[in-house]
Design a protein around this motif. Structure first.
Motif, PDB file in Angstrom:
ATOM      1  N   PHE A  76       0.821  -1.215   0.000  1.00 62.71           N
ATOM      2  CA  PHE A  76       0.000   0.000   0.000  1.00 62.71           C
ATOM      3  C   PHE A  76       0.857   1.267   0.000  1.00 62.71           C
ATOM      4  N   VAL A  77       2.025   1.199   0.604  1.00 63.95           N
ATOM      5  CA  VAL A  77       2.946   2.337   0.514  1.00 63.95           C
ATOM      6  C   VAL A  77       3.424   2.510  -0.919  1.00 63.95           C
ATOM      7  N   ALA A  78       3.675   1.399  -1.607  1.00 63.61           N
ATOM      8  CA  ALA A  78       4.047   1.460  -3.023  1.00 63.61           C
ATOM      9  C   ALA A  78       2.936   2.102  -3.843  1.00 63.61           C
ATOM     10  N   SER A  79       1.701   1.747  -3.540  1.00 62.97           N
ATOM     11  CA  SER A  79       0.565   2.355  -4.219  1.00 62.97           C
ATOM     12  C   SER A  79       0.514   3.851  -3.955  1.00 62.97           C
ATOM     13  N   GLY A 116      -2.708  -6.001  -5.287  1.00 66.78           N
ATOM     14  CA  GLY A 116      -1.754  -7.020  -4.853  1.00 66.78           C
ATOM     15  C   GLY A 116      -1.649  -7.107  -3.348  1.00 66.78           C
ATOM     16  N   GLY A 117      -1.643  -5.944  -2.664  1.00 65.04           N
ATOM     17  CA  GLY A 117      -1.572  -5.944  -1.209  1.00 65.04           C
ATOM     18  C   GLY A 117      -2.791  -6.588  -0.575  1.00 65.04           C
ATOM     19  N   THR A 118      -3.958  -6.286  -1.122  1.00 62.84           N
ATOM     20  CA  THR A 118      -5.195  -6.874  -0.598  1.00 62.84           C
ATOM     21  C   THR A 118      -5.212  -8.386  -0.782  1.00 62.84           C
ATOM     22  N   MET A 119      -4.861  -8.839  -1.982  1.00 63.60           N
ATOM     23  CA  MET A 119      -4.861 -10.278  -2.261  1.00 63.60           C
ATOM     24  C   MET A 119      -3.786 -10.991  -1.454  1.00 63.60           C
ATOM     25  N   PHE A 120      -2.634 -10.358  -1.280  1.00 61.96           N
ATOM     26  CA  PHE A 120      -1.543 -10.967  -0.509  1.00 61.96           C
ATOM     27  C   PHE A 120      -1.987 -11.224   0.925  1.00 61.96           C
ATOM     28  N   TRP A 121      -2.605 -10.220   1.558  1.00 67.39           N
ATOM     29  CA  TRP A 121      -3.009 -10.378   2.951  1.00 67.39           C
ATOM     30  C   TRP A 121      -4.097 -11.431   3.087  1.00 67.39           C
ATOM     31  N   ILE A 122      -5.061 -11.447   2.173  1.00 69.48           N
ATOM     32  CA  ILE A 122      -6.131 -12.436   2.226  1.00 69.48           C
ATOM     33  C   ILE A 122      -5.563 -13.850   2.099  1.00 69.48           C
TER      34      ILE A 122
END
Length: 260
Positions: free
Chosen positions: A100-103, A214-220
């Motif tokens: 999310f920081v990358a985003s 990507g961050g959302t899918m990674f955490w899930i």
């Protein structure tokens, strides 16, 4: 059905652990795309801004400086403070934050590009006109956020995948880490048509959306691994097809207790 120790003794779960940790290397590809943006698009963006006599690529030095400054601060101040507050900054949480920081870094660049187009005499073809009256130092936020995302996502994912993989599979994990660079280059080539006027806003915006998704899918997908930290740290080496030489996990744990 085979028991858990038997599965470990056959090396099956060792292999499964390695493949699972390999998938946690996905953040490297996103961070590599951001690095390519630093070396190419952001430098070109600075050329359309007010540089005040400074080379338009001087801000690239902010990235390594930010890394050198932030890593010890995080290790000695931020992480211990979070633990005192009973907030455990586990590797998977840090990697997710890195996404999310990358985003956010690409959103910053996207907003800068929007105002460049808005203030340029040539509109969405700013490269064809004189620089706009926006200091290139406005880009500083993107460079610092990119460095922070590298610490959170790229460095942490390498450390996590290497430390959690079985000892006899760590070379495979590192080879996959290098393969992630190839994937990021392929994604970079796919985005090449957007890396010029009048599509630069889309260029930064697409990467920002990819990082957020990507961050959302990674955490899930990987949040359950936070509960398996101790178990993953105690994985045996694993010997495929050699059950006689393998040692169940319980035996390893009892041996460690007796030595202590």
């Amino acid at each position: 059905m085979a028991s858990m120790p038997a599965l470990y003794s056959c090396g099956i779960l060792s292999f499964g652990s390695a493949t699972t940790k390999v998938r946690t290397l996905a953040p490297i590809s996103i961070c590599k795309i951001l690095t390519l943006s630093v070396n190419n698009n952001l430098i070109s963006q600075a050329a359309t801004m007010r540089v005040d006599g400074v080379p338009n690529d001087v801000l690239t030095n902010l990235n390594p400086f930010a890394l050198i400054i932030m890593i010890p601060i995080l290790d000695t101040v931020v992480y211990p403070a979070l633990r005192k507050l009973r907030i455990n900054p586990t590797p998977l949480k840090r990697i997710t934050v890195g996404y999310f920081v990358a985003s956010a870094a690409m959103i910053w660049a996207c907003v800068i590009q929007y105002y460049i187009y808005k203030r340029s005499e040539c509109g969405h073809y700013a490269n064809d006109c004189d620089p706009v009256n926006i200091s290139m130092w406005a880009q500083s936020g993107s460079y610092i956020l990119i460095a922070f995302s590298e610490i959170m996502a790229s460095i942490t994912s390498l450390e996590y995948a290497h430390s959690k993989a079985p000892a006899n599979m760590r070379s495979m994990v590192q080879s996959v880490a290098l393969f992630m660079n190839a994937i990021s280059s392929a994604i970079g080539f796919a985005l090449a048509p957007l890396a010029d006027d009048p599509n630069l806003i889309w260029n930064y915006g697409v990467v920002a959306v990819l990082a957020a998704i990507g961050g959302t899918m990674f955490w899930i997908q990987f949040r359950h691994l936070d509960e398996q930290e101790d178990e993953l740290n105690m994985l045996p080496t694993g010997e495929f097809g050699n059950q006689a030489a393998a040692v169940p996990v319980e035996t390893v744990k009892e041996s460690d207790k007796s030595q202590a």
